[in-house]
Design a protein around this motif. Sequence first.
Motif, PDB file in Angstrom:
ATOM      1  N   ILE A 187       8.883   7.939   8.284  1.00 62.37           N
ATOM      2  CA  ILE A 187      10.244   7.970   7.762  1.00 62.37           C
ATOM      3  C   ILE A 187      10.888   9.257   8.256  1.00 62.37           C
ATOM      4  CG2 ILE A 187       9.733   6.612   5.718  1.00 62.37           C
ATOM      5  CD1 ILE A 187       9.775   9.258   4.133  1.00 62.37           C
ATOM      6  N   GLN A 188      12.221   9.274   8.277  1.00 62.66           N
ATOM      7  CA  GLN A 188      12.876  10.507   8.717  1.00 62.66           C
ATOM      8  C   GLN A 188      12.699  11.577   7.657  1.00 62.66           C
ATOM      9  OE1 GLN A 188      17.064  10.416   9.656  1.00 62.66           O
ATOM     10  NE2 GLN A 188      16.928  12.517  10.385  1.00 62.66           N
ATOM     11  N   GLY A 189      12.294  12.772   8.095  1.00 60.36           N
ATOM     12  CA  GLY A 189      12.007  13.840   7.154  1.00 60.36           C
ATOM     13  C   GLY A 189      13.251  14.616   6.768  1.00 60.36           C
ATOM     14  N   VAL A 190      13.026  15.737   6.099  1.00 61.12           N
ATOM     15  CA  VAL A 190      14.117  16.675   5.822  1.00 61.12           C
ATOM     16  C   VAL A 190      13.827  17.949   6.601  1.00 61.12           C
ATOM     17  CG1 VAL A 190      14.769  15.804   3.573  1.00 61.12           C
ATOM     18  CG2 VAL A 190      12.891  17.416   3.740  1.00 61.12           C
ATOM     19  N   ALA A 191      14.889  18.649   7.008  1.00 60.49           N
ATOM     20  CA  ALA A 191      14.686  19.873   7.785  1.00 60.49           C
ATOM     21  C   ALA A 191      14.212  20.993   6.872  1.00 60.49           C
ATOM     22  CB  ALA A 191      15.997  20.253   8.462  1.00 60.49           C
ATOM     23  N   SER A 192      13.493  21.959   7.454  1.00 62.42           N
ATOM     24  CA  SER A 192      13.109  23.134   6.686  1.00 62.42           C
ATOM     25  C   SER A 192      14.365  23.901   6.297  1.00 62.42           C
ATOM     26  CB  SER A 192      12.216  24.062   7.519  1.00 62.42           C
ATOM     27  OG  SER A 192      11.066  23.399   7.912  1.00 62.42           O
TER      28      SER A 192
END
Lengths: 305, 424
Positions: free
Chosen positions: A128-133
């Motif tokens: 799945i598409q993650g979230v950026a740091s």
Amino acid sequence: MLARIASEVRPVLDGVFNAFYQYQDSFAFLVLSAIGLAVIFGMMGVINLAHGELMMLGAYITVGAARSGVPLPLAMLVAGAAVGLIGAIMEVLIVRRLYGRLLDSVAATWAVGLILSQGMLILTGPSIQGVASPLGSFRVGNTSYSWYRLLLGAVALALLVALYLLFMRTRFGLRARATIQNPEIARALGVDTARMYTVTFALGSALAGLAGGLYAPTATVVPFFGTNFMVEAFVTVIVGGANVLVGSPLAAALLGAINAFLAQTWGLYIARVGLLVTTIIVIRVLPRGMSGLVDRWRLRPTGAR
Amino acid sequence: MDKRSNPGAIGDRQVTRRDLLTKSALGAGALAFASAIDVRYALAQDEEPIKIGWLGDRTGDFSIVGVQKYNAANLAVKEINDRGGALGRQLQLIAEDAQSDNRRYQEMVRKLILQDKVDVLHAGFTSASREAIRPIVDQNKMLYFYNNQYEGGVCDSWVFPTGCVPDHQVVPFIPAVMEKFGPRVYTIAADYNFGQLTAAWCKKIAEQNGGEVIGEEFIPLDVSQFSSTITNIQNAKPDILIVLLVGIKQSSFYEQKNSAGLQVPMATTINMGQGYEHKRFSPPALNTMYVTVNYMEEIDTPEGKDFQNRFRAMFPDAEYVGMEAAAEWEGIHLHIAAVEKAGTTDKEEVRKTLESGISVDGPAGKVTIDPATHHTVRRIYLVHADEQHNIVLDQTFEEVRPDWLSTEMGCNLPEKPDNTQYEP
């Protein structure tokens, strides 16, 4: 004169900061990978092979919540709580029936792990598409570093302190330690040991979920996310020994230093070799891990100098 | 103690009689259904179907690519069956999941060859998996299509590596990115045969073009933390970073380098095209990443868009249609084109026909088997990701030939049987 001293001292300070950064980064990764596993193994004697998959669930819940608008720190806490609940259900349905049967509990928790990761693959596909740091980067000398990675180091330390306070300073901690030390006597004194086990297992699971959430923004979120952490988690627990409060921080401190130094000097391959060689040596020299060493020192005959 | 050999030992307390009844009823229903389908096929076809063996990673570390390849194989088989099959026979896809595990590759390839008696094998993702099964393939004289980009060099009478090799990828892109950014190259690569050999290729081509490799690091596949690597790259200050990282764990590099503020032009032969990192990571983690590919869904050509539409019509949930999906589709069609030309599925005959130079028109135009090396002559695109992760097409290379093996290593399979992997 002062400017010249400054220009000579500056690169040294940059090097010191770099060493500190790499060290706290390794330390945090080892602590956060292992902490849930260490609580469950240390307090209950159960080797939870679904540990990585609980971390994976934490990452999925964090990403899911964050992408639907929940602030990221809150999403991580939600993930910790949700995975803790899942852990409690797992304890009641499965793990409870297998206390004192080490190999059976290994097989059963492994199976749960397989079901969770393969189930997630079927439900959500291979990634799945993650979230950026969050938080961005900062520069020291010629090198830029991640703020978020520094924060992870601080969170790892804070969690260790919180666990220490929980087990040493609260009634729950007292009962939990009594349950580990001697369940029969604890029961005789009115401790509901079955509930203690459920709560401890849920706590370990919640820590795994929270750690998974904390690392979700730094990695690719996939059904096999948990395998990212398994080597480090087991190495830390083995080197640390059974006492999670003493062993895990010491193991992470030692292994973190070895890992950071070797990786910076000779690369990640040698660092991985160093990590495993250290583990083999520790098992040979200290079969009960670092906490075994500390126990021996604490229980040494006084006056025998 | 192997518990699998004694199924009663695990479950006898949990399985009730009612469970057993419902399960066996379900099982019987499924069997009846399956045999109904078999009967229907048997009535429709006088002859046995052509058995297409497929072995890849539907689960595990490499499933991000494996699932695309599996879907593409299903699409190719369905399309060929819909137009009436080949030689009047339907195609039957017999697919096994190797679970990203090389040992399982060896087990399942034996099953496909010896038990299922497939007519052709389309298998493998990593070069380690290919090398794990290649001896078994050669031993059994099995027609083997490796539909995947790799480090090149396999000169094997029974193997048809239809994907991209360094001739297609490294040779065109190194001069292109060096001209744009400068001659100082730093390589990080996965530590196994693919990474080692591709890194050697990059070094060779960079030096031939007046460049210099100022740093190289080979990273074990199970590493997911890159802080030290990121710092070392920053200290070396390269003009270009070549990234040859493989698998789910290593792809974490992009997010970590982005969060640490490392900004450097990058080039690769695998990322984005295979595992759609530009979709999975938030921008600008893949900013100025260059890759040479045979296909990516963003590349706007009529045949490419058409392929993507057919793929998505069959698999509406597909997250991405990447370069190895296209290679898988082409591999299956190349084999069937040779079967139709040869008039038989006999492996020896089909191999000889393939060596006569078979072509198919696929997602990236015409693909032709090069008789001497069994590799493909194909169109190649050089693309890069911009700051918002849009894919920008930089250059198209027509009919790129895989000639290094034949001209420099003397590989000429129709004349000279071989089973060696040559290294640069």
